[in-house]
Structure formats: structure tokens, C-alpha cells
Enzyme design. Sequence first.
Site, mmCIF file in Angstrom:
data_model
loop_
_atom_site.group_PDB
_atom_site.id
_atom_site.type_symbol
_atom_site.label_atom_id
_atom_site.label_comp_id
_atom_site.label_asym_id
_atom_site.label_seq_id
_atom_site.Cartn_x
_atom_site.Cartn_y
_atom_site.Cartn_z
ATOM 1 N N TYR A 72 0.826 -1.205 0.000
ATOM 2 C CA TYR A 72 0.000 0.000 0.000
ATOM 3 C C TYR A 72 0.857 1.250 0.000
ATOM 4 C CZ TYR A 72 0.772 1.022 5.009
ATOM 5 O OH TYR A 72 1.328 1.352 6.207
ATOM 6 N N ARG B 196 8.153 4.197 -4.784
ATOM 7 C CA ARG B 196 8.281 3.281 -3.638
ATOM 8 C C ARG B 196 7.330 2.097 -3.809
ATOM 9 N NH1 ARG B 196 7.557 5.986 2.057
ATOM 10 N NH2 ARG B 196 5.353 5.898 1.525
ATOM 11 N N LYS C 283 6.472 -1.531 1.802
ATOM 12 C CA LYS C 283 5.247 -1.030 2.453
ATOM 13 C C LYS C 283 4.152 -2.056 2.183
ATOM 14 C CE LYS C 283 3.136 3.485 3.376
ATOM 15 N NZ LYS C 283 3.281 3.414 4.827
ATOM 16 N N GLU D 64 12.433 3.011 13.550
ATOM 17 C CA GLU D 64 11.416 3.988 13.112
ATOM 18 C C GLU D 64 10.177 3.861 13.972
ATOM 19 O OE1 GLU D 64 9.951 3.019 9.175
ATOM 20 O OE2 GLU D 64 9.994 0.877 9.589
HETATM 21 N N1 PDD Z 1 2.971 5.639 7.099
HETATM 22 N N2 PDD Z 1 7.663 4.274 8.504
HETATM 23 C C1 PDD Z 1 6.541 3.533 8.441
HETATM 24 C C2 PDD Z 1 6.550 2.169 9.045
HETATM 25 C C3 PDD Z 1 5.379 4.047 7.842
HETATM 26 O O1 PDD Z 1 4.273 3.301 7.765
HETATM 27 C C4 PDD Z 1 5.405 5.365 7.303
HETATM 28 C C5 PDD Z 1 4.220 5.960 6.603
HETATM 29 C C6 PDD Z 1 6.600 6.106 7.391
HETATM 30 C C7 PDD Z 1 6.709 7.504 6.829
HETATM 31 O O2 PDD Z 1 6.690 7.495 5.422
HETATM 32 P P1 PDD Z 1 6.108 8.717 4.580
HETATM 33 O O3 PDD Z 1 6.887 9.919 4.969
HETATM 34 O O4 PDD Z 1 6.335 8.317 3.173
HETATM 35 O O5 PDD Z 1 4.661 8.865 4.949
HETATM 36 C C8 PDD Z 1 7.707 5.525 7.985
HETATM 37 C C9 PDD Z 1 1.797 6.108 6.448
HETATM 38 C C10 PDD Z 1 1.536 7.561 6.650
HETATM 39 C C11 PDD Z 1 0.629 5.241 6.869
HETATM 40 O O6 PDD Z 1 0.860 4.067 7.099
HETATM 41 O O7 PDD Z 1 -0.489 5.740 6.946
#
Ligand code: PDD
Length: 290
Positions: free
Chosen positions: A32, A51, A150, A183
Site C-alpha cells: 500500500y 516506492r 510497504k 522507526e
Molecule cells: N505511514 N515508517 C513507516 C513504518 C510508515 O508506515 C510510514 C508511513 C513512514 C513515513 O513514510 P512517509 O513519509 O512516506 O509517509 C515511515 C503512512 C503515513 C501510513 O501508514 O499511513
Amino acid sequence: MKKIWLNTSLVPVKKAKVSALDRGFIYGDGVYEAVRVYQGKIFRPEGHWKRLDGSLKSIHMKIPWSHKFLTEVCRKTAQANGLKEALVRVTISRGVGELGYDPSTAKHPTLTGIATPVRQDLPELWEKGVKVAIVKVRRNHVKSLSPAIKHTNSLNGILAKIEALKSHAFEGVFLNLDGYLAEGTISNIFIVKRGVLKTPSLSCGILDGVTRHALIELAKKIGIRVLETEIHEKEVFSADEVFLTSTTMEAMPVTQVNSQKIRDGRPGPVTKTLQRAFRALVERELGIRV
Ligand code: PDD
């Protein structure tokens, strides 16, 4: 929520149904992206789709949808729900196939687009800062199920979230199996020490965040030294500033880690500068005022 994108079109939420045999449901076999819509315009769609391509390649899956189509899915789904400010989650599962791990019988991936409003209290949280909890459960190992993908197999994050919620923390922060910072459950993490910005390197086992990427770019332009490196848990507690980044949080100041305040317990100057710079970047790239 009024409508959800399902495969080829928008359908009323009640009709947005996926088969019980879908591998996304049975095995968490899917990927996703979560994309931010500002005033009807999408921030860095190509960053997300690049990504997504990486995630798909990692799980040996192909999709029939172009980047342009996926961008339209996000725009139209937000619009159909009357949302100018939205987070749109695009989920792609491997679809329906025979039971068993062999994915080859699943020929048609399932696509959904779900738009949700952006939480209203963000400005307040940017002002005050948030508490995070370093959780006991560790981030999946890069060589097991890489956090760089992801994917929709989210239990690692859900377990961390449950732990974080028990201590009333806004976000749970993972260490990796070597004990270094990784993270948040849905965010990346940065620390500031003596003016230097540090964030776990990709090899620590993290998602390569679109916001993380933009923030590193901005910090370098401003003249802030940036180190992508291993960060020991102890360094977080002695940091001058800590903040999280994500598509919705942008740069979110962290003022407390577990039971300890970070410095004076207030958002720091580097975090504030970067958050302002990020908003200015959104304005420049999308031609809007936020
Ligand atoms: N989450 N690390 C993880 C595990 C994440 O799921 C996310 C993003 C990030 C930050 O990535 P980005 O800057 O591309 O949003 C880091 C999204 C917001 C979500 O799961 O809703």
C-alpha cells in the site's frame, strides 16, 4: 466516508466489498501507499509510486495500473468524499487465488482507494509536541520481512501500537534487532544533537519515507549537517531535539520519550525550522498557500 475506490470505479462504502478468498485478507499478501492531498493536490505522487514499484517488485507482483491512473484514483476518491485535505490510502492485494502460499493462481490484483480527513489537532500537536514510547517488540529484520517494503502484513506495527497506547504515547518507536533506533509504527524518526541532524540509515531496517527524504533535502539546503547512521537508544534520551516525520505528521516534535522529557520538554528550533521549510516546500511544489 461516502465512497471508496474499488478496482475500476468509485462505489458507495456499503458496496465496497472484497472476496473472503482475497489473499490480502487471508495472508496479508499486498502492498500500500498513503498519499497526502493538500487542497485537492497530491504531494509528490511520483515519490509514492516509485516506492510502490519497489514494494511490488520485492513481493514479485505486477499490476495493470499506471502511475497516472493511481494519482487519479487518489484525487477522485478525495473529491468524491468532499475532502480537499485528505490522506488517501491506496491498497493493492494479490487478489483471489487458490488457498496456499503459492501466489501464481491469483491473476487479478485488487485495488482500493480510501480517503480519510487529516486529523484536526495537528497544528496543536506541532505547537506542543508529542510523547513517544520505545516499544519492546523489535522491528522486523531487513532479511526477514524488510521494513523497506510497504506491505499489508502489519502485525509488527500493530503490536507496537498496542504497547505504545498502554503508556498513552502518540507513537511507538521501534529498535531493530541490534538495539539501534529504527522507526515509528507509521513514521520515521530524527534526532538533533549539537546542531547535527541524525536519522537511522536505510540499512537499520526502515521505510524510506517520502517525508524523510524531503526533510533531509531541505536540511541540507538550509546548511544543517545530516547524518544517516546507526543511532543508539541512549542517544535519543540525551538528544537536544527529537521529531517524527510522515505524510500526515510532516515534522512532528517529540517532547517526551517514555517517561523522560527531551531537554526542556518543548519543541526545539531545528524541528520548527524544518517544519516551516516543509510547509513552504508544499506551497512551492503545489502552487498553494497552506
Ligand atoms: N505511514 N515508517 C513507516 C513504518 C510508515 O508506515 C510510514 C508511513 C513512514 C513515513 O513514510 P512517509 O513519509 O512516506 O509517509 C515511515 C503512512 C503515513 C501510513 O501508514 O499511513
